[in-house]
Every structure is written in C-alpha cells, then in structure tokens.
Design a protein around this motif. Sequence first.
Motif, PDB file in Angstrom:
ATOM      1  N   THR A  64     -44.283 -22.482  27.100  1.00 36.94           N
ATOM      2  CA  THR A  64     -43.963 -21.689  28.282  1.00 36.94           C
ATOM      3  C   THR A  64     -45.007 -21.987  29.349  1.00 36.94           C
ATOM      4  O   THR A  64     -46.080 -22.526  29.040  1.00 36.94           O
ATOM      5  CB  THR A  64     -43.975 -20.173  27.976  1.00 36.94           C
ATOM      6  OG1 THR A  64     -45.322 -19.748  27.827  1.00 36.94           O
ATOM      7  CG2 THR A  64     -43.170 -19.836  26.728  1.00 36.94           C
ATOM      8  N   ASP A  66     -46.926 -19.963  30.476  1.00 37.65           N
ATOM      9  CA  ASP A  66     -48.056 -19.111  30.118  1.00 37.65           C
ATOM     10  C   ASP A  66     -48.828 -19.627  28.910  1.00 37.65           C
ATOM     11  O   ASP A  66     -49.793 -18.995  28.491  1.00 37.65           O
ATOM     12  CB  ASP A  66     -47.563 -17.690  29.822  1.00 37.65           C
ATOM     13  CG  ASP A  66     -46.687 -17.154  30.935  1.00 37.65           C
ATOM     14  OD1 ASP A  66     -47.121 -17.196  32.100  1.00 37.65           O
ATOM     15  OD2 ASP A  66     -45.559 -16.718  30.643  1.00 37.65           O
ATOM     16  N   HIS A  69     -47.233 -21.859  21.761  1.00 31.17           N
ATOM     17  CA  HIS A  69     -47.401 -21.259  20.442  1.00 31.17           C
ATOM     18  C   HIS A  69     -46.927 -22.319  19.464  1.00 31.17           C
ATOM     19  O   HIS A  69     -45.724 -22.559  19.317  1.00 31.17           O
ATOM     20  CB  HIS A  69     -46.578 -19.984  20.316  1.00 31.17           C
ATOM     21  CG  HIS A  69     -46.739 -19.298  18.997  1.00 31.17           C
ATOM     22  ND1 HIS A  69     -45.881 -18.317  18.581  1.00 31.17           N
ATOM     23  CD2 HIS A  69     -47.655 -19.444  18.000  1.00 31.17           C
ATOM     24  CE1 HIS A  69     -46.253 -17.897  17.387  1.00 31.17           C
ATOM     25  NE2 HIS A  69     -47.324 -18.565  17.011  1.00 31.17           N
ATOM     26  N   SER A 109     -41.244 -17.037  28.764  1.00 38.97           N
ATOM     27  CA  SER A 109     -42.578 -16.694  29.237  1.00 38.97           C
ATOM     28  C   SER A 109     -43.306 -15.989  28.095  1.00 38.97           C
ATOM     29  O   SER A 109     -42.748 -15.798  27.018  1.00 38.97           O
ATOM     30  CB  SER A 109     -42.503 -15.808  30.487  1.00 38.97           C
ATOM     31  OG  SER A 109     -41.872 -14.582  30.185  1.00 38.97           O
ATOM     32  N   ARG A 110     -44.542 -15.600  28.351  1.00 35.92           N
ATOM     33  CA  ARG A 110     -45.331 -14.859  27.375  1.00 35.92           C
ATOM     34  C   ARG A 110     -45.887 -13.613  28.048  1.00 35.92           C
ATOM     35  O   ARG A 110     -46.277 -13.653  29.213  1.00 35.92           O
ATOM     36  CB  ARG A 110     -46.486 -15.704  26.853  1.00 35.92           C
ATOM     37  CG  ARG A 110     -46.020 -16.890  26.070  1.00 35.92           C
ATOM     38  CD  ARG A 110     -47.087 -17.402  25.110  1.00 35.92           C
ATOM     39  NE  ARG A 110     -46.449 -18.248  24.135  1.00 35.92           N
ATOM     40  CZ  ARG A 110     -45.671 -17.843  23.142  1.00 35.92           C
ATOM     41  NH1 ARG A 110     -45.478 -16.577  22.941  1.00 35.92           N
ATOM     42  NH2 ARG A 110     -45.098 -18.680  22.334  1.00 35.92           N
ATOM     43  N   TYR A 118     -51.087  -9.804  20.711  1.00 39.73           N
ATOM     44  CA  TYR A 118     -51.018 -11.197  21.173  1.00 39.73           C
ATOM     45  C   TYR A 118     -50.019 -11.332  22.319  1.00 39.73           C
ATOM     46  O   TYR A 118     -49.095 -10.518  22.446  1.00 39.73           O
ATOM     47  CB  TYR A 118     -50.553 -12.121  20.032  1.00 39.73           C
ATOM     48  CG  TYR A 118     -51.544 -12.253  18.916  1.00 39.73           C
ATOM     49  CD1 TYR A 118     -52.624 -13.111  19.027  1.00 39.73           C
ATOM     50  CD2 TYR A 118     -51.404 -11.521  17.744  1.00 39.73           C
ATOM     51  CE1 TYR A 118     -53.545 -13.248  17.996  1.00 39.73           C
ATOM     52  CE2 TYR A 118     -52.318 -11.641  16.702  1.00 39.73           C
ATOM     53  CZ  TYR A 118     -53.386 -12.516  16.841  1.00 39.73           C
ATOM     54  OH  TYR A 118     -54.296 -12.633  15.837  1.00 39.73           O
ATOM     55  N   PRO A 119     -50.178 -12.383  23.124  1.00 39.06           N
ATOM     56  CA  PRO A 119     -49.125 -12.677  24.106  1.00 39.06           C
ATOM     57  C   PRO A 119     -47.907 -13.235  23.361  1.00 39.06           C
ATOM     58  O   PRO A 119     -47.997 -14.282  22.732  1.00 39.06           O
ATOM     59  CB  PRO A 119     -49.744 -13.716  25.040  1.00 39.06           C
ATOM     60  CG  PRO A 119     -51.037 -14.134  24.425  1.00 39.06           C
ATOM     61  CD  PRO A 119     -51.315 -13.259  23.251  1.00 39.06           C
ATOM     62  N   GLU A 120     -46.816 -12.517  23.392  1.00 36.02           N
ATOM     63  CA  GLU A 120     -45.627 -12.897  22.623  1.00 36.02           C
ATOM     64  C   GLU A 120     -44.533 -13.438  23.534  1.00 36.02           C
ATOM     65  O   GLU A 120     -44.516 -13.185  24.744  1.00 36.02           O
ATOM     66  CB  GLU A 120     -45.091 -11.687  21.841  1.00 36.02           C
ATOM     67  CG  GLU A 120     -46.071 -11.099  20.856  1.00 36.02           C
ATOM     68  CD  GLU A 120     -46.387 -11.965  19.653  1.00 36.02           C
ATOM     69  OE1 GLU A 120     -45.867 -13.098  19.524  1.00 36.02           O
ATOM     70  OE2 GLU A 120     -47.188 -11.529  18.804  1.00 36.02           O
ATOM     71  N   LEU A 121     -43.615 -14.164  22.938  1.00 36.31           N
ATOM     72  CA  LEU A 121     -42.519 -14.813  23.662  1.00 36.31           C
ATOM     73  C   LEU A 121     -41.612 -13.783  24.306  1.00 36.31           C
ATOM     74  O   LEU A 121     -41.223 -12.789  23.676  1.00 36.31           O
ATOM     75  CB  LEU A 121     -41.710 -15.679  22.686  1.00 36.31           C
ATOM     76  CG  LEU A 121     -40.634 -16.549  23.308  1.00 36.31           C
ATOM     77  CD1 LEU A 121     -41.260 -17.631  24.178  1.00 36.31           C
ATOM     78  CD2 LEU A 121     -39.787 -17.180  22.216  1.00 36.31           C
ATOM     79  N   ARG A 122     -41.272 -14.037  25.564  1.00 33.96           N
ATOM     80  CA  ARG A 122     -40.271 -13.259  26.287  1.00 33.96           C
ATOM     81  C   ARG A 122     -39.165 -14.217  26.681  1.00 33.96           C
ATOM     82  O   ARG A 122     -39.432 -15.314  27.169  1.00 33.96           O
ATOM     83  CB  ARG A 122     -40.861 -12.631  27.543  1.00 33.96           C
ATOM     84  CG  ARG A 122     -41.853 -11.521  27.204  1.00 33.96           C
ATOM     85  CD  ARG A 122     -42.369 -10.867  28.418  1.00 33.96           C
ATOM     86  NE  ARG A 122     -41.213 -10.400  29.236  1.00 33.96           N
ATOM     87  CZ  ARG A 122     -41.304  -9.534  30.204  1.00 33.96           C
ATOM     88  NH1 ARG A 122     -42.472  -9.056  30.543  1.00 33.96           N
ATOM     89  NH2 ARG A 122     -40.246  -9.170  30.875  1.00 33.96           N
TER      90      ARG A 122
END
Length: 126
Positions: A64, A66, A69, A109-110, A118-122
């Motif tokens: 992404t 951002d 992962h 995005s994250r 954690y910054p997770e997938l959007r």
Amino acid sequence: MMLQPLRLNPGDDLRAALEAGAPTGFVVAGIGSLAHAQLRFAGEPGPTRIEGPLEILTLSGSLTPDGAHLHASVSDAAGRVLGGHVCAGCEVRTTAELLVAPLPAGSLSRAFDTATGYPELRIGDS
C-alpha cells in the motif's frame, strides 16, 4: 489488471525496493536469494538477523502507499527453514524474482488498529 513481474538485483533491500517501486496490490509469489535476512518471528517485538546465504522459498504480502506487509520463508545452506515478517535489511544476494498483482490506486491503505496495535489493511473506503 495484469500480473506484473519484478526482478531485484544484488544488494537491493527486498522490503525497501517493494515499498519504493511496486504498485498498490499483492505480492503473490517470490523466489531468489538473500545475503542475510531480517525477519520478525511471531510474537517477537523486533527482527532477528539471519546470516546467509539464504534461499527465498516463499514471499507474499500486501503493498500500500502506507507501507508493505510481507511474510517470507527462507532456507540456509543446510536446508533449515525459518519464516516470519519481512523487515528492512533483507539484502538480495543474486536475484529476487517476484510476481505482483497490482490493484487500482486508492484501493488499499493502512490505518492503526487499536485492537491489534498495528497499522492494518484497509480496503477501499472501509
């Protein structure tokens, strides 16, 4: 969209190259070799350096704007296999051959998730 092949060269940082040069989408396959790897094992707070030479057996993940992962499994010269979250510092030894499935800009995005820390997938506008 069509799948996009990508080749990384000796000395490239696997994660940095993907974050800088690949489109939004998913890494669906990856093979090659590493001089050394930095993998974060399950439940550990930081990466562990694994000295090479190493073979990349599997590589997959999401890309992404951002950040990435990525997870990989690698084997050493004795055939021992380790795997985990790909961190900065995975240096390509001879080559890394990847297949990326690009998605339209803005589709992934994250964002920080308070439940996981954690910054997770959007996906899209979710």
